[in-house]
Design a protein around this motif. Sequence first.
Motif, PDB file in Angstrom:
ATOM      1  N   GLY A  38     -59.934  27.939  64.415  1.00 42.87           N
ATOM      2  CA  GLY A  38     -58.603  28.096  63.731  1.00 42.87           C
ATOM      3  C   GLY A  38     -58.412  28.703  62.671  1.00 42.87           C
ATOM      4  N   PRO A  77     -49.008  33.327  69.881  1.00 39.23           N
ATOM      5  CA  PRO A  77     -49.183  34.876  70.083  1.00 39.23           C
ATOM      6  C   PRO A  77     -48.025  35.707  70.503  1.00 39.23           C
ATOM      7  CG  PRO A  77     -50.866  33.154  71.224  1.00 39.23           C
ATOM      8  CD  PRO A  77     -49.570  32.403  70.503  1.00 39.23           C
ATOM      9  N   ALA A 130     -58.625  23.024  72.506  1.00 36.95           N
ATOM     10  CA  ALA A 130     -57.177  22.293  72.363  1.00 36.95           C
ATOM     11  C   ALA A 130     -57.068  21.571  73.389  1.00 36.95           C
ATOM     12  CB  ALA A 130     -55.917  23.505  72.283  1.00 36.95           C
ATOM     13  N   ARG A 181     -60.640  32.897  70.156  1.00 37.79           N
ATOM     14  CA  ARG A 181     -59.599  32.693  70.864  1.00 37.79           C
ATOM     15  C   ARG A 181     -59.721  31.541  71.951  1.00 37.79           C
ATOM     16  NH1 ARG A 181     -56.350  36.160  73.549  1.00 37.79           N
ATOM     17  NH2 ARG A 181     -55.187  34.337  73.824  1.00 37.79           N
ATOM     18  N   LEU A 194     -61.605  22.735  66.600  1.00 35.82           N
ATOM     19  CA  LEU A 194     -60.420  23.330  66.321  1.00 35.82           C
ATOM     20  C   LEU A 194     -60.007  23.912  64.889  1.00 35.82           C
ATOM     21  CD1 LEU A 194     -58.176  21.137  68.526  1.00 35.82           C
ATOM     22  CD2 LEU A 194     -58.524  23.749  68.903  1.00 35.82           C
ATOM     23  N   LEU A 195     -60.467  23.065  63.928  1.00 35.08           N
ATOM     24  CA  LEU A 195     -60.420  23.542  62.412  1.00 35.08           C
ATOM     25  C   LEU A 195     -61.105  24.428  62.176  1.00 35.08           C
ATOM     26  CD1 LEU A 195     -60.500  20.024  60.557  1.00 35.08           C
ATOM     27  CD2 LEU A 195     -58.506  21.447  61.038  1.00 35.08           C
ATOM     28  N   HIS A 230     -48.445  24.671  62.425  1.00 43.48           N
ATOM     29  CA  HIS A 230     -49.365  24.556  63.390  1.00 43.48           C
ATOM     30  C   HIS A 230     -50.744  24.702  62.355  1.00 43.48           C
ATOM     31  CE1 HIS A 230     -52.028  25.192  66.637  1.00 43.48           C
ATOM     32  NE2 HIS A 230     -52.682  26.018  66.254  1.00 43.48           N
ATOM     33  N   LEU A 286     -59.327  32.337  62.863  1.00 45.57           N
ATOM     34  CA  LEU A 286     -58.206  32.905  63.737  1.00 45.57           C
ATOM     35  C   LEU A 286     -57.079  33.275  62.576  1.00 45.57           C
ATOM     36  CD1 LEU A 286     -57.749  31.172  67.057  1.00 45.57           C
ATOM     37  CD2 LEU A 286     -58.613  33.297  66.644  1.00 45.57           C
ATOM     38  N   GLY A 292     -49.181  25.845  68.593  1.00 50.64           N
ATOM     39  CA  GLY A 292     -50.098  27.122  68.855  1.00 50.64           C
ATOM     40  C   GLY A 292     -49.944  27.949  70.206  1.00 50.64           C
ATOM     41  N   ALA A 324     -49.386  20.047  67.929  1.00 51.84           N
ATOM     42  CA  ALA A 324     -50.351  20.995  67.715  1.00 51.84           C
ATOM     43  C   ALA A 324     -50.491  21.830  68.773  1.00 51.84           C
ATOM     44  CB  ALA A 324     -51.588  20.302  67.376  1.00 51.84           C
ATOM     45  N   GLY A 325     -50.592  21.522  70.094  1.00 54.72           N
ATOM     46  CA  GLY A 325     -50.863  22.436  71.027  1.00 54.72           C
ATOM     47  C   GLY A 325     -49.839  22.967  71.430  1.00 54.72           C
ATOM     48  N   HIS A 372     -60.943  28.257  70.741  1.00 52.89           N
ATOM     49  CA  HIS A 372     -59.691  27.530  70.442  1.00 52.89           C
ATOM     50  C   HIS A 372     -58.899  27.003  71.339  1.00 52.89           C
ATOM     51  CE1 HIS A 372     -57.145  26.334  66.788  1.00 52.89           C
ATOM     52  NE2 HIS A 372     -56.205  26.767  67.310  1.00 52.89           N
ATOM     53  N   HIS A 373     -58.696  27.702  72.274  1.00 48.71           N
ATOM     54  CA  HIS A 373     -57.795  27.375  73.436  1.00 48.71           C
ATOM     55  C   HIS A 373     -58.399  26.298  74.086  1.00 48.71           C
ATOM     56  CE1 HIS A 373     -53.792  28.607  75.530  1.00 48.71           C
ATOM     57  NE2 HIS A 373     -54.329  27.403  75.830  1.00 48.71           N
ATOM     58  N   PHE A 420     -61.646  18.014  67.524  1.00 45.59           N
ATOM     59  CA  PHE A 420     -60.667  18.541  66.338  1.00 45.59           C
ATOM     60  C   PHE A 420     -61.408  19.305  65.335  1.00 45.59           C
ATOM     61  CE2 PHE A 420     -58.871  17.240  62.523  1.00 45.59           C
ATOM     62  CZ  PHE A 420     -57.354  17.926  62.426  1.00 45.59           C
ATOM     63  N   ASN A 480     -55.692  32.051  79.013  1.00 42.20           N
ATOM     64  CA  ASN A 480     -54.605  32.576  78.210  1.00 42.20           C
ATOM     65  C   ASN A 480     -54.892  34.224  78.045  1.00 42.20           C
ATOM     66  OD1 ASN A 480     -51.997  32.498  77.308  1.00 42.20           O
ATOM     67  ND2 ASN A 480     -52.423  31.741  75.224  1.00 42.20           N
TER      68      ASN A 480
HETATM   69  C1  HEM Z   1     -55.130  20.290  65.643  1.00 41.86           C
HETATM   70  C2  HEM Z   1     -55.167  20.721  66.889  1.00 41.86           C
HETATM   71  C3  HEM Z   1     -55.073  22.227  67.209  1.00 41.86           C
HETATM   72  C4  HEM Z   1     -54.311  22.434  68.316  1.00 41.86           C
HETATM   73  C5  HEM Z   1     -54.219  21.696  69.508  1.00 41.86           C
HETATM   74  C6  HEM Z   1     -54.280  24.158  68.613  1.00 41.86           C
HETATM   75  C7  HEM Z   1     -53.944  24.806  69.560  1.00 41.86           C
HETATM   76  C8  HEM Z   1     -53.713  26.112  69.714  1.00 41.86           C
HETATM   77  C9  HEM Z   1     -53.267  26.774  70.800  1.00 41.86           C
HETATM   78  C10 HEM Z   1     -53.110  26.267  72.346  1.00 41.86           C
HETATM   79  C11 HEM Z   1     -53.542  28.151  70.586  1.00 41.86           C
HETATM   80  C12 HEM Z   1     -52.962  29.096  71.274  1.00 41.86           C
HETATM   81  C13 HEM Z   1     -54.339  30.133  71.395  1.00 41.86           C
HETATM   82  C14 HEM Z   1     -54.414  31.393  72.374  1.00 41.86           C
HETATM   83  O1  HEM Z   1     -54.289  32.301  71.781  1.00 41.86           O
HETATM   84  O2  HEM Z   1     -54.767  31.158  73.382  1.00 41.86           O
HETATM   85  C15 HEM Z   1     -53.455  28.038  68.955  1.00 41.86           C
HETATM   86  C16 HEM Z   1     -53.507  29.257  68.294  1.00 41.86           C
HETATM   87  C17 HEM Z   1     -53.710  29.634  66.935  1.00 41.86           C
HETATM   88  N1  HEM Z   1     -54.262  28.359  66.322  1.00 41.86           N
HETATM   89 FE1  HEM Z   1     -54.347  26.687  66.703  1.00 41.86          FE
HETATM   90  N2  HEM Z   1     -54.606  24.345  67.343  1.00 41.86           N
HETATM   91  C18 HEM Z   1     -54.919  23.318  66.348  1.00 41.86           C
HETATM   92  C19 HEM Z   1     -55.312  23.520  65.108  1.00 41.86           C
HETATM   93  C20 HEM Z   1     -55.408  24.755  64.543  1.00 41.86           C
HETATM   94  C21 HEM Z   1     -55.644  24.973  63.066  1.00 41.86           C
HETATM   95  C22 HEM Z   1     -56.273  23.671  62.229  1.00 41.86           C
HETATM   96  C23 HEM Z   1     -55.521  26.115  62.676  1.00 41.86           C
HETATM   97  C24 HEM Z   1     -55.902  26.858  61.363  1.00 41.86           C
HETATM   98  C25 HEM Z   1     -56.576  26.316  60.472  1.00 41.86           C
HETATM   99  C26 HEM Z   1     -55.216  26.978  63.703  1.00 41.86           C
HETATM  100  C27 HEM Z   1     -54.967  28.167  64.012  1.00 41.86           C
HETATM  101  C28 HEM Z   1     -54.334  28.938  64.864  1.00 41.86           C
HETATM  102  C29 HEM Z   1     -53.955  30.308  64.968  1.00 41.86           C
HETATM  103  C30 HEM Z   1     -54.250  31.432  63.743  1.00 41.86           C
HETATM  104  C31 HEM Z   1     -53.770  30.535  66.257  1.00 41.86           C
HETATM  105  C32 HEM Z   1     -53.174  32.028  66.881  1.00 41.86           C
HETATM  106  C33 HEM Z   1     -54.195  32.841  67.089  1.00 41.86           C
HETATM  107  C34 HEM Z   1     -53.954  33.676  68.455  1.00 41.86           C
HETATM  108  O3  HEM Z   1     -53.523  32.993  69.217  1.00 41.86           O
HETATM  109  O4  HEM Z   1     -54.747  34.486  68.611  1.00 41.86           O
HETATM  110  N3  HEM Z   1     -55.227  25.936  65.075  1.00 41.86           N
HETATM  111  N4  HEM Z   1     -53.679  26.880  68.579  1.00 41.86           N
END
Ligand code: HEM
Lengths: 556, 342
Positions: free
Chosen positions: A63, A168, A119, A112, A59-60, A216, A66, A164, A160-161, A115-116, A56, A287
């Motif tokens: 994320g 895209p 997750a 990315r 992820l913070l 998200h 990102l 997220g 959250a998952g 992050h994925h 987690f 992804n």
């Molecule tokens: C808490 C648990 C979290 C989970 C399970 C999670 C999961 C995901 C997943 C699966 C994606 C798609 C990633 C991809 O592009 O392949 C995603 C995208 C993204 N997440 Fe998270 N995330 C979490 C927390 C956060 C937090 C805390 C932030 C920001 C502070 C964040 C910001 C973003 C952003 C900006 C994207 C889009 C970027 C992109 O797809 O290129 N996420 N997230």
Amino acid sequence: MSTAPQTTFEPKTATGRITNFVDERVGGSGMLREFGRKVFPDHWSFMFGEVALYTFVILLLSGTFLTFFFDPSMAETHYNGSYVPLKGVEMSVAYSSSLDISFEIRGGLFMRQVHHWSALLFVAAVSVHMLRVFFTGAFRKPRELNWVVGGVLLILSMAAGFTGYSLPDDLLSGNGLRIIDGVVKSIPIVGTYISFFLFGGEFPGTVIIGRLYMMHIMLVPALILLMIAIHLFMVVIHKHTQYPGPGRNDRNVVGYPLGPVYAAKAGGFFFIVFGIIAFVAATFTINPIWNYGPYDPSPVSAGTQPDWYIGWVDGALRLMPGWFFNIPMEWHIRFPWGVNTLSFNVLGPALIPAGIVFTALFLYPWIERWVTRDNREHHVLDRPRNVPTRTAIGVSGFIFYCVMWAAASSDLIATHFQVSLNDVTYWLRALFFIGPVLGFIVTKRVALALQRKDREIALHGRETGRIVRLPHGEFQEIHAQLDDYKRYKLVGYESPVAEEGIPNENGIVTKKENLRAKLSGFFFEDRVAPATPSELEAGHHHEAIEASDDDKAIKH
Amino acid sequence: MGNHSDGTPTSSDAVAKAGHDEVDKFQDPGLPPHRLRLADTDPKAAKRAEHQVAWLFIISIVGTLIFFVGYFGVRLDDTLDTLRLQNTFLGIGVAFAMLGIGTGIVHWARALMPDHEVAEERHELRSEEDRLAAIQIIDDIVDETGIKRRPLIRNTLIGAVALAPLPAIAIFRDLGPLPGNALRHTLWKEGERLSRDPDGTPIRAADVTIGSAFHVIPESLNKLEHGKLNEKAKAVVLLMRLNPEDLNPSEGREDWAYNGIVAYSKICTHVGCPVALYEQQTHHLLCPCHQSTFDLTQECKVIFGPAVRPLPQLPITVDAEGYLVAQSDFHEPVGPSFWERG
Ligand code: HEM
Ligand code: FES
């Protein structure tokens, strides 16, 4: 005790001066005194909760990186980045900015991927952590509420998952949203309205990504953070549970002091988890959105999968037959104002299995407490084999989940094993009902067998593999007796017997009490009692009797 | 023998009846004696461990350097290869940097920090006295408000509190428009040409050979200024040509096909994925999402999978120039079911 600070205490070392400075202003010493050497039990299975926490944090961090580059707009644009195959293609700004993160920002693709992958690992760690808590009975009093908080965290982590995954705005994420839209529309009375409010009109509209983005990066992480805070606060209040063993009981906690050993191991472990995720992100692509193309309601590629934690719901949707022989699972209900449609073929599998899983999950501590009437505090864990019925229930639920999960890949199973897709589905439909029952029976038998083996070892020692010939010609294997510590590990458990219904103050066994008694029978009927000192004693004298004794130990 | 399995309840509270005689039970031998590690007794082993930890930290430093080599050293051109290469450098660098620190610290803790397990008493979570006091305080507070004695205040308060959240719900009303009739209409109308997805070139009936299949959009779709995806999400159609005798049109639908050419909505009636797979030999359409299978020879009746309703058919014909056109819109809503569908 807080001393009168200003006057009496003169710190001599640098550490002392800093501590004194802080303590005089915010009074942290008392806390440090309480926590600095707090004892934490250690066991490999306690690691999953830590992994969940660390992923987690990762992820913070990833994320937040990102968010500096991601743009959740669904406005149309023509791609003008460096990925040649998509040049000039019409797409949403969200998709194009995700491509830019991958291709234009150095380290963006890496982030990315980190992050994925975190997750995926996060949800996995939360799930396995919950399984550990269940199978060891750590949810029992006084930790029931923390079990509930854990369940909420599991749901939030999936939310959250999913939010997220949709961001895209590539072909797969849009298709996932389309499925959600279809499921939402099947909700009676309000479904269509919810769908229109969610998407700001018809699917896909131009607002959904922005809305999911808010959830998200703000709403869901904030809720998760809050729940984690409550969760850890309760862990500190309760102190950690410990596995049974010599010197461990419900009144103490045996382990390493927080500082330095435990903190070092736990802190070091954060870096290890981060390192492993970085390694996976470096070597395995997850992804690759540039391969999928922008969302378009028309194309879809076969064999694509949702992220693993959504699989079981998708699998449930697949398992449900639209027609049950000749009966449609969608009903047209006549009302005075006209005909309404209830799409049970969608609503049923979307709600019922998840409903069963989560209801059972949230209520289980209370159900078990009611059935066993065990209202004591427990700080020593159960070895799963020593509570055969609970373990069997857990495995049964796990299989229920796994069948649905496997169903989400029915097409891949079919192509991989070269069997007909329809047959795979029929088998999985059957397993959906039979699997949990079989799992229950087999697990219970295995647990009882393991218990019996424990008894055997506690009483006769371990087999050494050395065979001797006795004077009268008989061959016998030498058994090495256990020392007291090892033996205690095998015998130090409770094995309650099933209870009759207990009459209330009027001398009546109520219906409810009768049910409880029946369930108590279900829970405790098959039991293996722990070995006792007198048996051990007897065993030393007459080896012969022991053989038949074992059969009696399990009563029906 | 065997009386160990006959339980006797030991307390009326009967939490869990001990399954055997309480006295006939192994006594807890207490914590096993502490065993010293090699590094505790042998200064050489301790020195060795110290060096190992330091090496791990040095590996971490090297990892960080690798990251920078990747970040500044790898020039990205427009190919995936350089991107992959850079990604690998960055990832491996960070991996070493992190694993070095992590394994170093853990090794340090295991080999060199004190490994005495210690026992600590658990404190009573609650004291009876505190709880009684707490209950008393709550009672006193409730009592001092006088809410029990003043039902008028209580009832109006309940009413107010029950209603006050309603604005918080109502304020979300403008999240989206009401559904209205939106789900019942698509871009298709009389005379609308069937055109290829995605470029929008119209399709001549003569171009459609037996066994072929086309992904189709309305010709006017690409001319839309906005809302294109919304319209496309409802209007996409699959066009196939079969032997006319393989089609078994029901009453009233005999003239919906043209020369064995049929058009069906591509939006799955299950939850809306595009039904993209056409199996020529069997005349089946397969939805890749949850494998609903539709039989073209039975007007796309569901023959397998979770969907219930057949895919809606688009009635088609040809215009004066020989292009395929729609006779009308679909006669029923396309896509997943909804409550008001009827
Ligand atoms: C808490 C648990 C979290 C989970 C399970 C999670 C999961 C995901 C997943 C699966 C994606 C798609 C990633 C991809 O592009 O392949 C995603 C995208 C993204 N997440 Fe998270 N995330 C979490 C927390 C956060 C937090 C805390 C932030 C920001 C502070 C964040 C910001 C973003 C952003 C900006 C994207 C889009 C970027 C992109 O797809 O290129 N996420 N997230
Ligand atoms: S969307 Fe077509 S089968 Fe589910």
